[in-house]
Design an enzyme around this catalytic site. Structure first.
Site, PDB file in Angstrom:
ATOM      1  N   HIS A   1       0.810  -1.217   0.000  1.00  0.00           N
ATOM      2  CA  HIS A   1       0.000   0.000   0.000  1.00  0.00           C
ATOM      3  C   HIS A   1       0.843   1.267   0.000  1.00  0.00           C
ATOM      4  O   HIS A   1       0.415   2.304  -0.522  1.00  0.00           O
ATOM      5  CB  HIS A   1      -0.980  -0.013   1.180  1.00  0.00           C
TER       6      HIS A   1
ATOM      7  N   HIS B   1      -7.765   1.583  -7.457  1.00  0.00           N
ATOM      8  CA  HIS B   1      -6.935   1.366  -6.270  1.00  0.00           C
ATOM      9  C   HIS B   1      -6.307  -0.024  -6.311  1.00  0.00           C
ATOM     10  O   HIS B   1      -5.102  -0.190  -6.085  1.00  0.00           O
ATOM     11  CB  HIS B   1      -7.819   1.515  -5.034  1.00  0.00           C
TER      12      HIS B   1
END
Length: 358
Positions: free
Chosen positions: A255, A272
């Site tokens: 991330h 994402h």
């Protein structure tokens, strides 16, 4: 010895047709809800939501939402909450709307609910929001003292949504176990503010196992707009299991590299989960993971429809300036990459990104 912490939403509801019951679940949280959703989503759910609200004696008040959870979007919602004297705020839609609602609900001191219409990320269950600029560049994480009061997901809406959203959710959720595993091996803290719990690790691994077993048939189900046991399993893996797993199991390199990739304009059109998948592969390279593990990951996620090369996300090894910017952004002080069980520098990330292409 460091304290271990587990966060979770107050209530999680999942199933075909669950949207019809939204009003009954919200009635226990407040009497004057504010709904936040974009035009496309609202046109899809308006009739069902209105019928359910009317049945429960709730007024339907809805405001539109833009593209990103920006500081201004959050502040505008806080003003709307105050002017309308709302006591619960509800996000219906995607991860950015949900993040904006969580942040606004916290600032306004009211309850908040997440109602995702696609299983595209694990944002709905968490006690944090990701805040971006108007252009889509990562700014910060905002942390809250509790998780959503309600998370409700209608799996028929997930089945009706474009396949790319479920694919994105798989990319996001696959990172959960990889990052929790890395955090557990090191000394880093999780988003919940403590060391990973064994329960969070188990949930992260269960999410991973369910995805490897059911992701491909679940994608087939969405392609035919049908709800199957495989789709139910993947929705739970993408939303609940991944959400609990990342928050209380830990984020690491995947991330952080996603956040770094937002610094490259070429990636702004990606989901994402697509960017996270590049982060997961880069993390495996950084770890020196066994060759078979890397090869299996690439083969599986390629079948799912996720990118595994820089070329697929609009970059190449020749974009050295952009890749340097990504590496620098991914390794700033406070980023989750420093939960890895070894020191990580921008140079290491840069080299790993170059290795992804080959």
């Amino acid at each position: 010895m460091a304290i271990s912490v587990l966060y979770s939403p107050a209530r999680y509801v999942q199933g075909k047709g669950a949207m019809a019951d939204l009003g009954s679940y919200l009635k226990g949280l407040g009497s004057n809800p504010l709904i936040v959703s974009d035009e496309v989503v609202w046109n899809i759910v308006k009739e069902t939501v209105t019928t359910g609200f009317t049945k429960e004696g709730l007024e339907v008040t809805r405001v539109p939402f833009g593209t990103y959870a920006t500081p201004k979007a959050v502040d505008d919602l806080v003003e709307t909450i105050a002017s309308g004297k709302h006591d619960v705020i509800v996000a219906i839609g995607g991860g950015s709307a949900i993040d904006a609602v969580k942040a606004a609900g916290h600032l306004a001191g009211i309850r908040w609910a997440s109602v995702p219409t696609a299983a595209s990320s694990d944002a709905p269950t968490s006690a944090l929001s990701v805040i971006y600029t108007e252009e889509g560049e990562f700014i910060e994480y905002r942390f809250f003292p509790h998780n959503p009061d309600l998370v409700l997901i209608d799996t028929q809406l997930v089945a009706n949504a474009p396949v790319k959203f479920l694919v994105a959710g798989v990319g996001d959720a696959l990172a959960t176990y990889l990052e929790a595993r890395a955090t557990m091996r090191g000394q880093g803290l999780t988003m919940a503010g403590g060391r990973p719990t064994r329960s969070a690790m188990a949930l992260a691994e269960l999410s991973w196992d369910l995805l490897w077993e059911y992701a491909l048939p679940a994608i087939d189900a969405v392609a035919s707009k049908t709800v199957t046991p495989a789709l139910e399993a993947v929705v739970e893996a993408n939303t609940l299991l991944s959400g609990l797993g990342f928050e209380s199991g830990g984020l690491a390199a995947a991330h952080a590299i996603h956040n770094g990739l937002t610094a490259a304009p070429q990636t702004h059109g990606l989901t994402h989960g697509q960017k996270v998948n590049i982060g997961s592969l880069t993390q495996l390279i950084l770890e020196g993971a066994p060759t078979h593990e890397i090869e299996d990951f690439i083969e599986f996620t390629t079948k799912v429809g996720l990118p595994n090369t820089l070329t697929e996300i609009g970059l190449s090894n020749e974009h050295t300036a952009e890749l340097r910017a990504v590496a620098e952004a991914a390794t700033v002080e406070g980023e989750t990459i420093h939960a890895m069980p070894f020191p990580v520098t921008a140079d290491l990330v840069f080299d790993a990104l170059l290795a992804v292409e080959s």
